[in-house]
Every structure is written in C-alpha cells, then in structure tokens.
Design a protein around this motif. Structure first.
Motif, short mmCIF file in Angstrom:
data_model
loop_
_atom_site.label_atom_id
_atom_site.label_comp_id
_atom_site.label_asym_id
_atom_site.label_seq_id
_atom_site.Cartn_x
_atom_site.Cartn_y
_atom_site.Cartn_z
N ALA A 1 -4.93 3.20 -3.10
CA ALA A 1 -3.93 3.99 -2.39
C ALA A 1 -3.29 5.03 -3.30
O ALA A 1 -2.68 5.98 -2.84
CB ALA A 1 -2.85 3.08 -1.81
N THR B 1 -6.01 3.10 3.66
CA THR B 1 -6.40 2.23 2.55
C THR B 1 -6.53 0.79 3.01
O THR B 1 -7.50 0.10 2.68
CB THR B 1 -5.36 2.30 1.42
OG1 THR B 1 -5.11 3.65 1.10
CG2 THR B 1 -5.84 1.56 0.20
N ALA C 1 0.83 -1.20 0.00
CA ALA C 1 0.00 0.00 0.00
C ALA C 1 0.87 1.25 0.00
O ALA C 1 0.54 2.26 -0.64
CB ALA C 1 -0.92 -0.01 1.22
N ALA D 1 -1.56 4.89 3.47
CA ALA D 1 -1.46 3.42 3.38
C ALA D 1 -2.33 2.76 4.45
O ALA D 1 -3.06 1.81 4.18
CB ALA D 1 0.00 3.00 3.54
#
Lengths: 313, 367, 252
Positions: free
Chosen positions: C164, C132, C99, C129
């Motif tokens: 992301a 997400t 991510a 990150a």
C-alpha cells in the motif's frame, strides 16, 4: 570565616548531600538496569525509611493525623540511632521484596508507561497513608547528640559541619563498596550481571532469575531505606519528602548512566556538589541551574556519563 | 472581462472549489451528534450540579466547582491526545498549564484584561513552550521522555520561585490578575439574564462552556483526521509506522504541541476563574494530577479524561469536606490513589471504558 | 542505471563483520533472491538498505541517489518498501486502517498538517487501501481488528501494508516463514500477480529453495557477509561453492 574554610564547608556539604542521592541512585540504577523496571515509587521507599528510622530512634509527639486522634499522641521506641540504622534497612528490604513480588513481577512485561504509572500510584498511596496516620506537618528528627558539632579532630574541628554529615558520607561509601563487591565478585553478582546482559540465555542455562531479581530489588530498597534514616536528621520528615526526593534521584541515575554503580556515584557527587556550590553562590538560581545542567547532559549524552548501551528504545 | 461563457464555468469552478473547501470542514458521521450532545450536557451540567432541588443538595455541588471541572477537563482532554492516543507519558505538562496561567495573568496586568485576549496570550505561550520542550524532550522515548519533561517542568517551577519572582510573585503566587469584562460589556462574575442565569449561572461559565465545546469539537476532529490514525499507529507499532514512510518524530512533536495547546487554554481559563496563580500550578505533582484524571477517566477515549477530571475534583473538593463523607474524608487522596492503581492494573480503559461495557451489556450489542 | 546498487558496503558490529564488501545491483523489473546459510548477513543487508542500520562504510544508491544519510521514512517515500519477517502490523487497528496508514503515507507524504480534515474525505487513500486489500485477498475482512486475524492472514496483511506504500522496490524478508504449504503457494501466487499488475522490482530473502528457484530471475548467495555467487537459478544450482557453504561439501 576564611575563604578556604567556606569552600571546604561547601564541598563537604555537597558530598554529604550527594551521598544521599548516591544511596538512592545506586538502588534505582541497578533496578532499572537489571530488572529493566522503572520505579517511580523509589522515593516512597526513602519515605518509609525516614519514618521508620524516626520511630525506632526517638520518641515523638504527634499533633495531627489519625494516630493522634486515636489517642497515640506520643509514639516511638526511643532505641537510639544505631539500632535504627541497623534495623531499618531490613524493614525496607522486606518492603522491597513485597513490592517486587506484588507489583514488579506482574508489570514486568507491560509497557514502560504502565510501570511508571503504577509505581507513581503506589508512591501516592504510601504518601497518603503516612499523611493519614502521622499528619501533614514535618516531624522533628534531630541529629544524635553524639554527632552534633564538628568532630574534635585537628583541621576538621575548624569546619562548621556536624559529625553526622561525615557519618553519612562514611556509611554511604561503605555500603556502596559492599554492593559493588557483591556485584563484581560473588556468584550472585555474576548471575545478576549475566541476567542484565542476556536474561534468556541465563534462563536457558537453568538459572532461575526470579530469585536473584527479587533480592536485587530488596537491596535497592534497603539502600533507599538507609538514605531515609541518615537523611532524616537533615531533610524534612513529612509525607511529601518521598516525591520531592524522587526527581533528583532519577536525574542522578540518568546523568550517571543507567545500570552503572560507578555512574550513580559519579552522578550523585556531581549533583550534590553542584547543588552546594550553586546554593552558596547564586542561591536564587541554584535549583534552576541544577536542572538545566541535568537537561544538558541528558541531551548531549543520553546514555549518561558512564552508561553504555541504551535501556529504553 | 467578457461576461458570457467564462463566468459561467468560472462560477461553477468556484462553486466546486467552495464545496470542496466546505467539504473538508463539513461535519461528518457522528460529529454533529457529538457536538450537539456535548452542548446539551454542558448546558444542563451547572444546573443539575449546583441548583437543582434535591439533586444538588445530594451532590453538594456549586457553580464555581462546575466551572473548574470544565477547565481541568480541557487540560485532561488535550493530555489524552498525547498519552492515550500517541502513547507518550509526560510528567511535565504543569509547565504548559502553569506557564499559560502565569502568562495570562501577567498579560492581564500589563496589556489587556480582555478574557478572550488573555486566553489567546496564555495559549500562545503554551504552544511556543511546547514546541521548544517537545523538540528537546522527544529525542528519546520511554522513560527518558518522562524524566526529561519532568526535569524541564521543575526547572520552570524553580525559575518562577526565585529568579523570576519579580514577575511571578514567587512563593506567594501571582496576585495581580486584572480580568476585565468579556467583550467589554459583560462582567464574568455576573449572572446571566433570566432563564440562562438559572441554567448556566454566570457569564464566566458561559465563556468557559463555549470554549469547552470548541475544544471537544477540535479534539474530535483531530482524532478523526489522518492525525488520529497516525497517532494510534505510532502507539501500536512505532517502528512499522516509520517504515511505511511516516515521519514519526514530527507527528509526535505535533501531538505534544497540540496537547500543550489544550493545556494552555485550560491554564489561561484557570487564571480567569481563580483570579490568582499559585506557584504550585507549576510543580510536578500538578502534572501528576492530570495524569491521574486522564487514566482514571479512561485514556484513549474522547470523554473519559473529562469524566476523570470531574470525579477527581469532586472527591478533592466535596468528599474531602466532610458530611456525609466524614469517615473517608481525610483519606480522599489515598482512595484516589488506590482507585488509580486498580484502574491501571485491571481496568486500563478507566471509568469511561467501564460505562461503555455496562452499556454494551445492557443493550446486548456491539457499538 | 540499476534501480538499487550498493558499493563496497561494509557493516561491522564491534569485531564482527556482518556485511563484507558487498556490491549488489538490482535492475528494474528484476526479481532477485538473496539466499545464504543462517548468519550470512542477509537481514543485515536488508536493514542497511532500509536504513534501519548505518553502514560502517560504503554507499547505497537508489535511483542513482545515495541514501546512506536518509532517514528510514525518507527512503520509503523514495520508493523502497519492506515487508517484515514477523507480521509487524498495527494490532489494535482494523485491517482497513492498517492499509490506510500505509496508503496515507504514500499519498500524502511523510508529514502533513491535515489535522482538521475528516479522514472520510481522503478518497485517494481509501481507494489505494481498498485495492491493496483486494490484491492480498483481505478485503472481506477489512473491518476486523488486525489482532484477530489468523497468523497466515497477518502475514498477508504485512505484505499488503508494504504494497500500500506504493513502492518501486519491494524488499521481502522471508515472506513465507512459518506458513503452511497452501499459504506459501498463495503467497507466491500473490507475488507473481503483484509483479504483473504493479510492475514491481523484488528483492526476496528466502530459505524455501523451491520458491527461490521458481520465482527468481537472479539469485545472490551470501556467506559470512560476502557475496560468494551470483547468477541465474541454473547457474547457482550447480555452483560448488554454494553447495559447500550450505552443505559443507556433501554431494547432492
């Protein structure tokens, strides 16, 4: 010497040198194009061919290396050049089969870099084996007595090129033609060509590709072996010649176009001629010019002069 | 102009900005441990290798070899950024190693013999060369990249061999190296005073050792920066990296240039160490040696390649020499080749990977 | 102005016309599904938009700007993200790092010189990150190596990576292919949730008609590279040409 004679000499020398590159490049090219395998050990196959050829054709004196230390200071079967020319390809063919079975197969699905690394390692192993047994110094491999001096034929007799070089060109032409006919006109060749295009489909049709593939590798190896025998009297015979000849061989393949036999021929001729012309004219720049031209072709036309699709991503 | 509230908030802002800047540079996590640990090992290495009673006799090490191991270690460290982390195999790095060596040598002859400047000159040459060659070679990946780098490096070899022989000395190599004192005061071959002399040996080792430490720190920082992650992503799944919005080509070029930087530093030190530049330093088999060292030691790790360099040079210089290795001495290169192939085949993480596995096994735990 | 539009888009592979004069508009906030029998040219169309392929002729415009001369990474930076049909993830990196790579590209652009900054100092990237991974339900597995995930989770990670990158337009190539019914439902819920929270515009290629008809605002039907029908789910359901293309004229 008149300019004409000089020019023709240069051209013929170039063709002969090119012939050796062609023998190496055709094998390398079909291995790369068909098996999608990068064989950095191809020069080592030349090495095997050249030493095998020497030992079959002549008897030599060893001055260093383990064999000499173990008491074998003269070695060789002294059978003559023709037997060597016939037997060596079979020997190297078998070596090629072994390489395919034990090195290529396990690495077929590994990344390109791993293939290059393992064959590079193999090349070093072979080089060092020869060095260990035969010593580092160059062994004398003279041209056969019946091929020294220019051919006693009108016109050619005036050109200072030994008949051996003509034989090299001739042998190369015959062998390349045979391989071409094999690939284009036999069932075996058909399978190989189809397998290059779409291996999955061929396997789905019930054709096992592993057998034709191993033969393809063997053929490529045999050609390299022949290059070693015919090149032996012309190039040095020492452990490092394999790695030295690898780079021009690869460049020839890539310039001509991977997977294309015609491309390998064209590439070899170009390479050989360019080298000969440069050596005769601007000798200091000969090698530099050669590599520069190769780099230019690679940059401008990455798929090679006669290549079609890309092989590497 | 007025002195009151403005400067208070200004200096606060300034302090904040300074903290931010330092924050970027401040060592994090394991960094301090790695740097200190490396420094300690570097400090003890020459003593243990060359001068310690019993151990050194067993190892048959010597000072000059210890220095050489560090130099090749730097070369391999940088090469691993390209191979182990970004996944690109170059067979042409001899161009940067040998090129920097020649550049540093020529620089010392015509401009200045200051070792620091020699390293700077050689490194600058290597970086510029890497930029150009990388730009040209990276247009294609895979085997074409390997062959292109090989072709360019060979071109440089042949250039040094004849057309440029008036600069490089041609086949005889470059013999005009004129290294001066370090900082104008310390002759590199001289021994360091008192205890430092016993431990480290010469000023040359100190010089090389400090640079090695800097290089290790630099490499560690690079690998723990966004670059490290990007390199690994490119190696794992190049297409996906492009499709998350990364300019893969530029990052690859940077990886190539950074590896050239390290090769340049190492090549310059090589000239200072040997006071001579052999033509062979540009031949592609020299590129092959750093490939072997990196893979043998463990591509994709920080210290693996340096260990690989140590092992390779040890075998090349000591095992090949005879006693007590007489039986295998003439086969040293063959053995290296065999071990190399075995590593690629079955143990791609190399010696370092093996060591870590043993350590994990012994401590019975995860990293 | 439509967010994405293609104009007379054509893609030929030698003799084969994979994309035949396609004029497609996608408005902001729309959820468009592209359906069609196998070989209709759906993936080709998506690959043209993401610039994985060059068109033979025609134009593609994103936010009004032509993108046919852009590199794939540039198009991503402009706001177009794609989740792949197969789980195209970074296997040897951790889930979190997967991510973070996408977030890094989104936050810091396609290229930078930050090779001396420790990545722990990039708080923005870590936040994106983390959010997400939370959104796709993989936060608790953040430190596992991506290769270890079960296939369904890999697919979710794949979608996570696409998200992301903080796109304006998300292209999804058969996101539920090979998923079990539970996983499919979870993915559909995820898509709905993401649309709500992040205000994304979707273009979906799907074969699962249930999803297509329940999720889409508009459906575009491709056959042999051309658009043969376009409209709301109800309109498409009854369209005889669509039935012909899929079923060869059999009465439903």
């Amino acid at each position: 010497m008149s300019f004409h004679i000089e020019a023709i000499t240069v051209l013929l020398n170039g063709l002969q040198q090119g012939a050796i590159y062609i023998l190496l490049a055709v094998g390398l090219s079909i291995i790369l194009g068909t098996l999608k395998f990068v064989n950095f050990a191809h020069g080592a196959l030349y090495l095997v061919g050249t030493y095998a050829g020497l030992l079959l054709a002549l008897e030599i004196n060893l001055t260093s290396g383990q064999l000499q230390e173990w008491g074998f200071s003269t070695l060789g079967l002294d059978l003559g050049y023709i037997p060597a020319l016939i037997v060596v390809p079979f020997i190297v063919f078998v070596v090629g089969l072994a390489m395919e079975r034990f090195v290529v197969e396990p690495f077929k699905n590994r990344p390109d870099t791993d293939q290059i690394l393992v064959t590079f390692g193999l090349a070093i192993i072979l080089q060092e084996l020869f060095r260990a047994f035969f010593g580092s110094s160059s062994l004398p491999f003279s041209q056969p007595a019946w091929a020294q001096g220019p051919p006693q034929v009108p016109f050619l007799a005036a050109i200072p090129i030994s008949s051996w070089r003509y034989y090299v060109i001739g042998i190369t032409a015959v062998l390349v033609l045979i391989v071409y006919l094999l690939v284009e006109f036999t069932d075996f060749g058909l399978i190989v060509r189809a397998g290059t295009r779409d291996p999955e489909m061929v396997e789905l049709l019930g054709v096992r590709l592993s057998r034709p593939y191993i033969v393809v590798f063997g053929i490529g190896a045999a050609l390299a072996g022949v290059a070693g025998v015919v090149g032996g009297p012309l190039n040095p015979v020492n452990p490092t010649i394999g790695n030295e000849i690898l780079v021009p061989a690869f460049l020839t393949v890539v310039i001509g176009g991977v997977g294309s036999i015609a491309g390998a021929v064209l590439g070899g001729i170009l390479f050989g001629l360019t080298q000969a012309i440069l050596v005769a004219t601007y000798s200091a720049w000969a090698q530099v010019g050669l590599y520069a031209i190769a780099a230019v072709v690679l940059l401008v036309r990455p798929q090679g002069l006669l290549g079609e699709a890309e092989v590497a991503p | 102009m007025s002195d009151e509230p403005a400067p208070a908030s200004e200096s606060e802002a300034e302090a904040g900005a300074i903290a931010d800047t330092i924050g970027i540079w401040a060592p994090r996590g394991n960094e301090l441990r790695i740097v200190v640990g490396t420094a300690m090992i570097l400090a003890l290495f020459p003593f243990v290798f060359a001068r310690m009673p019993v151990v050194s006799d067993l190892l048959q090490g010597y000072q000059s070899l210890a220095t050489l191991i560090l130099i090749w270690g730097i070369f391999a460290l940088g090469f691993d950024l390209l191979l182990g982390y970004t996944g690109l195999l170059s067979f042409g790095h001899a161009a940067f190693w040998g090129g920097a060596a020649y550049a540093a040598g020529v620089f010392s002859q015509h401009v200045s013999g200051s070792p620091i400047l020699m390293v700077a000159a050689g490194t600058a040459f290597a970086v510029l060369l890497a930029w150009v060659l990388g730009f040209l070679s990276l247009r294609r990946g895979g085997i074409y990249f390997a062959i292109l780098t090989l072709a360019f490096a060979q071109m440089m070899f042949y250039m040094s061999s004849s057309p440029l022989a008036f600069i490089t000395g041609g086949e005889n190599g470059f013999t005009g190296v004129e290294t001066a004192e370090l900082l104008g005061m310390f002759a590199l071959e001289a021994e360091l005073p008192s205890a430092a002399g016993l431990l480290l040996g010469t000023w040359l080792y100190l010089f090389v050792g400090v640079i090695t430490l800097i290089c290790v720190t630099l490499a560690y920082r690079i690998l723990n920066s966004p670059y490290g992650m990007v390199f690994r992503a490119i190696r794992e799944n190049e297409q996906r990296a492009e499709f998350v919005g990364l300019n893969v080509w530029r990052y690859r070029l940077m990886s190539f240039i950074l590896s050239g930087l390290f090769a340049g530093i190492a090549g310059s030190l090589f000239t200072i160490h040997g006071t001579y530049v052999p033509l062979s330093s540009l031949y592609w088999t020299e590129s092959g040696e750093v490939v072997i060292m990196t893979v043998l030691g463990g591509a994709g790790s920080l210290f693996g390649p340096m260990i690989g360099a140590g092992v390779y040079l040890y075998v090349e210089n000591i095992v090949s020499g005879g006693h007590p290795f007489e039986f295998i001495a003439p086969f040293w290169h063959l053995i290296l080749g065999l071990v190399f192939v075995v590593v690629i085949w079955t143990f791609p993480r190399g010696i370092w990977g093996f060591v870590r596995d043993v350590r994990d096994f012994v401590t019975g735990g995860e990293d | 102005m439509p967010l994405l539009e293609t104009e007379d888009l054509v893609k030929e592979f030698g003799g084969l016309v994979a994309t035949d004069d396609v004029n497609l508009d996608v408005e902001e906030d729309e959820r468009v599904s592209i359906i069609g029998p196998n070989g209709a040219g759906k993936s080709t169309l998506i690959n043209l938009i993401t610039r994985r392929l060059d068109p033979t002729s025609g134009d593609i415009r994103f936010k009004g700007e032509s993108i046919v001369n852009r590199d794939p990474h540039e198009v991503v930076q402009m706001g177009v993200s794609k989740s792949f049909q197969t789980a195209s993830i970074f296997s040897e990196l951790t889930v979190r790092e997967n991510a973070e790579i996408a977030a890094l590209a989104a936050e810091h652009g396609s290229f930078g010189f930050k090779f001396l900054e420790h990545r722990d100092s990039l708080t923005g990237v870590h936040e994106v990150a983390r959010d997400t991974l939370d959104a796709v339900g993989l936060l608790d597995q953040a430190d596992r190596t991506a290769a270890e995930l079960p296939y369904g989770d890999k697919r979710r990670l794949e979608i996570g990576i696409a998200l992301a990158a903080e796109p304006d337009l998300l292209l999804m190539d058969e996101p539920t292919a090979g998923m079990s019914p539970e996983e499919t439902e979870a993915t559909v819920d995820l898509v709905e949730e993401v649309k709500r929270d992040m205000g994304l515009t979707f273009v979906l290629i799907e074969h699962d008609m249930e999803i297509v008809f329940s999720v889409s605002d508009r459906i575009v039907v491709l056959n042999r590279g051309r658009i043969i029908a376009e409209g709301t789910p109800d309109e498409i359901r009854g369209d005889p040409e669509v039935q012909e293309a899929y079923l060869g004229g059999v009465d439903l």
